[in-house]
Design a protein around this motif. Sequence first.
Motif, PDB file in Angstrom:
ATOM      1  N   ASP A   1      12.245  -3.695  -1.437  1.00  0.00           N
ATOM      2  CA  ASP A   1      11.364  -4.473  -2.314  1.00  0.00           C
ATOM      3  C   ASP A   1      10.013  -3.807  -2.527  1.00  0.00           C
ATOM      4  OD1 ASP A   1      10.224  -4.782   0.149  1.00  0.00           O
ATOM      5  OD2 ASP A   1      10.180  -6.980   0.123  1.00  0.00           O
ATOM      6  N   GLY A   2       9.874  -2.556  -2.054  1.00  0.00           N
ATOM      7  CA  GLY A   2       8.637  -1.817  -2.283  1.00  0.00           C
ATOM      8  C   GLY A   2       7.512  -2.148  -1.327  1.00  0.00           C
ATOM      9  N   THR A   3       7.836  -2.782  -0.207  1.00  0.00           N
ATOM     10  CA  THR A   3       6.795  -3.128   0.765  1.00  0.00           C
ATOM     11  C   THR A   3       7.074  -2.456   2.108  1.00  0.00           C
ATOM     12  OG1 THR A   3       7.944  -5.115   1.544  1.00  0.00           O
ATOM     13  CG2 THR A   3       6.434  -5.365  -0.328  1.00  0.00           C
ATOM     14  N   ALA A   4       6.010  -2.257   2.856  1.00  0.00           N
ATOM     15  CA  ALA A   4       6.120  -1.773   4.235  1.00  0.00           C
ATOM     16  C   ALA A   4       6.007  -2.976   5.161  1.00  0.00           C
ATOM     17  CB  ALA A   4       5.018  -0.769   4.537  1.00  0.00           C
ATOM     18  N   PRO A   5       6.860  -3.078   6.194  1.00  0.00           N
ATOM     19  CA  PRO A   5       6.858  -4.266   7.044  1.00  0.00           C
ATOM     20  C   PRO A   5       5.620  -4.359   7.923  1.00  0.00           C
ATOM     21  CG  PRO A   5       8.321  -2.601   7.938  1.00  0.00           C
ATOM     22  CD  PRO A   5       7.863  -2.090   6.609  1.00  0.00           C
ATOM     23  N   ALA A   6       5.330  -5.578   8.349  1.00  0.00           N
ATOM     24  CA  ALA A   6       4.224  -5.805   9.267  1.00  0.00           C
ATOM     25  C   ALA A   6       4.573  -5.259  10.646  1.00  0.00           C
ATOM     26  CB  ALA A   6       3.920  -7.302   9.350  1.00  0.00           C
ATOM     27  N   ASN A  16      -4.168  11.406   6.120  1.00  0.00           N
ATOM     28  CA  ASN A  16      -3.467  10.425   5.286  1.00  0.00           C
ATOM     29  C   ASN A  16      -1.978  10.475   5.597  1.00  0.00           C
ATOM     30  OD1 ASN A  16      -5.401   9.352   2.920  1.00  0.00           O
ATOM     31  ND2 ASN A  16      -5.938  11.469   3.404  1.00  0.00           N
ATOM     32  N   TYR A  17      -1.342   9.309   5.613  1.00  0.00           N
ATOM     33  CA  TYR A  17       0.097   9.226   5.812  1.00  0.00           C
ATOM     34  C   TYR A  17       0.699   8.251   4.809  1.00  0.00           C
ATOM     35  CZ  TYR A  17      -0.144  11.669  10.302  1.00  0.00           C
ATOM     36  OH  TYR A  17      -0.330  12.614  11.276  1.00  0.00           O
ATOM     37  N   ALA A  18       1.851   8.616   4.272  1.00  0.00           N
ATOM     38  CA  ALA A  18       2.587   7.701   3.406  1.00  0.00           C
ATOM     39  C   ALA A  18       3.313   6.673   4.269  1.00  0.00           C
ATOM     40  CB  ALA A  18       3.586   8.470   2.547  1.00  0.00           C
ATOM     41  N   LEU A  19       3.499   5.478   3.730  1.00  0.00           N
ATOM     42  CA  LEU A  19       4.204   4.413   4.444  1.00  0.00           C
ATOM     43  C   LEU A  19       5.653   4.348   3.994  1.00  0.00           C
ATOM     44  CD1 LEU A  19       1.521   1.557   4.317  1.00  0.00           C
ATOM     45  CD2 LEU A  19       2.215   2.894   6.323  1.00  0.00           C
ATOM     46  N   ASP A  20       6.558   4.168   4.935  1.00  0.00           N
ATOM     47  CA  ASP A  20       7.965   3.960   4.593  1.00  0.00           C
ATOM     48  C   ASP A  20       8.133   2.572   3.995  1.00  0.00           C
ATOM     49  OD1 ASP A  20       8.717   6.446   5.542  1.00  0.00           O
ATOM     50  OD2 ASP A  20       9.082   5.687   7.590  1.00  0.00           O
ATOM     51  N   LYS A  21       8.803   2.501   2.856  1.00  0.00           N
ATOM     52  CA  LYS A  21       8.963   1.238   2.148  1.00  0.00           C
ATOM     53  C   LYS A  21      10.408   0.751   2.225  1.00  0.00           C
ATOM     54  CE  LYS A  21       4.741   1.293   0.369  1.00  0.00           C
ATOM     55  NZ  LYS A  21       4.559   1.423  -1.081  1.00  0.00           N
ATOM     56  N   SER A  22      10.566  -0.563   2.140  1.00  0.00           N
ATOM     57  CA  SER A  22      11.895  -1.165   2.063  1.00  0.00           C
ATOM     58  C   SER A  22      12.301  -1.288   0.602  1.00  0.00           C
ATOM     59  CB  SER A  22      11.893  -2.545   2.741  1.00  0.00           C
ATOM     60  OG  SER A  22      10.942  -3.386   2.118  1.00  0.00           O
ATOM     61  N   ALA A  51       0.841  -1.206   0.000  1.00  0.00           N
ATOM     62  CA  ALA A  51       0.000   0.000   0.000  1.00  0.00           C
ATOM     63  C   ALA A  51       0.872   1.250   0.000  1.00  0.00           C
ATOM     64  CB  ALA A  51      -0.925   0.004   1.206  1.00  0.00           C
ATOM     65  N   SER A  52       0.380   2.275  -0.673  1.00  0.00           N
ATOM     66  CA  SER A  52       1.144   3.522  -0.744  1.00  0.00           C
ATOM     67  C   SER A  52       1.037   4.320   0.546  1.00  0.00           C
ATOM     68  CB  SER A  52       0.644   4.374  -1.910  1.00  0.00           C
ATOM     69  OG  SER A  52      -0.734   4.676  -1.751  1.00  0.00           O
ATOM     70  N   GLY A  53      -0.039   4.119   1.293  1.00  0.00           N
ATOM     71  CA  GLY A  53      -0.228   4.875   2.527  1.00  0.00           C
ATOM     72  C   GLY A  53      -1.415   4.362   3.313  1.00  0.00           C
ATOM     73  N   VAL A  54      -1.689   5.034   4.416  1.00  0.00           N
ATOM     74  CA  VAL A  54      -2.845   4.707   5.254  1.00  0.00           C
ATOM     75  C   VAL A  54      -3.704   5.949   5.397  1.00  0.00           C
ATOM     76  CG1 VAL A  54      -1.678   2.889   6.549  1.00  0.00           C
ATOM     77  CG2 VAL A  54      -1.581   5.232   7.395  1.00  0.00           C
ATOM     78  N   GLU A  55      -4.992   5.731   5.556  1.00  0.00           N
ATOM     79  CA  GLU A  55      -5.926   6.821   5.786  1.00  0.00           C
ATOM     80  C   GLU A  55      -6.756   6.498   7.020  1.00  0.00           C
ATOM     81  OE1 GLU A  55      -8.879   9.314   2.995  1.00  0.00           O
ATOM     82  OE2 GLU A  55      -9.610   7.283   3.417  1.00  0.00           O
ATOM     83  N   LEU A  56      -6.866   7.453   7.935  1.00  0.00           N
ATOM     84  CA  LEU A  56      -7.708   7.318   9.112  1.00  0.00           C
ATOM     85  C   LEU A  56      -8.862   8.299   9.005  1.00  0.00           C
ATOM     86  CD1 LEU A  56      -8.052   6.104  12.052  1.00  0.00           C
ATOM     87  CD2 LEU A  56      -7.009   8.234  12.836  1.00  0.00           C
ATOM     88  N   VAL A  57     -10.071   7.789   9.210  1.00  0.00           N
ATOM     89  CA  VAL A  57     -11.265   8.633   9.176  1.00  0.00           C
ATOM     90  C   VAL A  57     -12.054   8.395  10.458  1.00  0.00           C
ATOM     91  CG1 VAL A  57     -13.416   9.181   7.976  1.00  0.00           C
ATOM     92  CG2 VAL A  57     -11.384   8.534   6.663  1.00  0.00           C
ATOM     93  N   LEU A  58     -12.421   9.472  11.146  1.00  0.00           N
ATOM     94  CA  LEU A  58     -13.225   9.405  12.357  1.00  0.00           C
ATOM     95  C   LEU A  58     -14.613   9.957  12.044  1.00  0.00           C
ATOM     96  CD1 LEU A  58     -13.170   8.865  15.502  1.00  0.00           C
ATOM     97  CD2 LEU A  58     -12.727  11.322  15.741  1.00  0.00           C
ATOM     98  N   THR A  59     -15.654   9.173  12.369  1.00  0.00           N
ATOM     99  CA  THR A  59     -17.030   9.597  12.116  1.00  0.00           C
ATOM    100  C   THR A  59     -17.880   9.393  13.374  1.00  0.00           C
ATOM    101  OG1 THR A  59     -17.647   7.402  11.281  1.00  0.00           O
ATOM    102  CG2 THR A  59     -16.908   9.030   9.661  1.00  0.00           C
TER     103      THR A  59
END
Length: 284
Positions: free
Chosen positions: A154-159, A146-152, A127-135
């Motif tokens: 191989d183009g993935t963000a770790p678990a 929205n926040y971008a994820l740091d990638k390694s 995933a390119s990033g995460v989005e948090l929405v509060l309703t």
Amino acid sequence: MNRLTHRFSYTSKGYIMAWLTRSYCSRILTVALALGLAVELPATVQAQLTTASLGAQLPETWEFQAPSGPDAPLPVNREAGGKREIADALPCVMSDQRLTAIVPSSGLGTTVAEYPTVFWYMPKTRASGVELVLTDTKNREIYSVNYALDKSGDGTAPAGIMSLPLPALANFSPLKIGQNYRWQLALVCDANARDKDVVASGWIQRVSPSPNLAMRVKQATPQERVTIYANERLWYETLITLNQLRRDLPKDRDLEDAWKKLLKSVGLDKIAQENSGDKIVAVP
């Protein structure tokens, strides 16, 4: 003095001496403890004086009465997806583990905070990033980010387990006491096709603090605060306080065991087992 009388006198002296010895040692120990002196105690005595581990003081099951009223029942989507029956069911998730909101099995956690911090488990992802929405319960958006994820390489963000505080300076009002709020966390797999987002969600209910809670928390150690919050069933306070302890004392086995038990108490055993030793990371 006959033999019987002599034997009785000798035995009585032994009892008296033993009693005097115990009394003397007890007084010495009392004085030493009062003066803050170091006293070397037998291992059996030390074991009795040792306080229970933090994990032993946490509940086996996080009981919570499901909310009633016009908002009930609340929709629960604690884990995204479900069983991956087709290869592209979760297009940007790189494992069989699911995106998971770290909340009780009811989906709802309580807090006394105006702006609590939420937690989730993120599987390895492209995933390119995460989005948090509060309703609110009428699905009106209160806050989003929205926040971008740091990638390694191989183009993935770790678990890992991540957290995000609801910011007090984000120009939205504090959560209201007695109201329920839904937070949704999305992995943005394709910014141009948001229907491919991987989404999990949890609920927050702000409650009134019990009498003297603030005073008890102020006077307690960080470990004691975890127990206080857990006994009050304040989910978000329990999580963030235990998180801070694990961050400050990363090699403390007792804290690691307490973390596993807390997750197990809400049915998230798999996350606890697969991520033993991982530390919670706050999204920047």
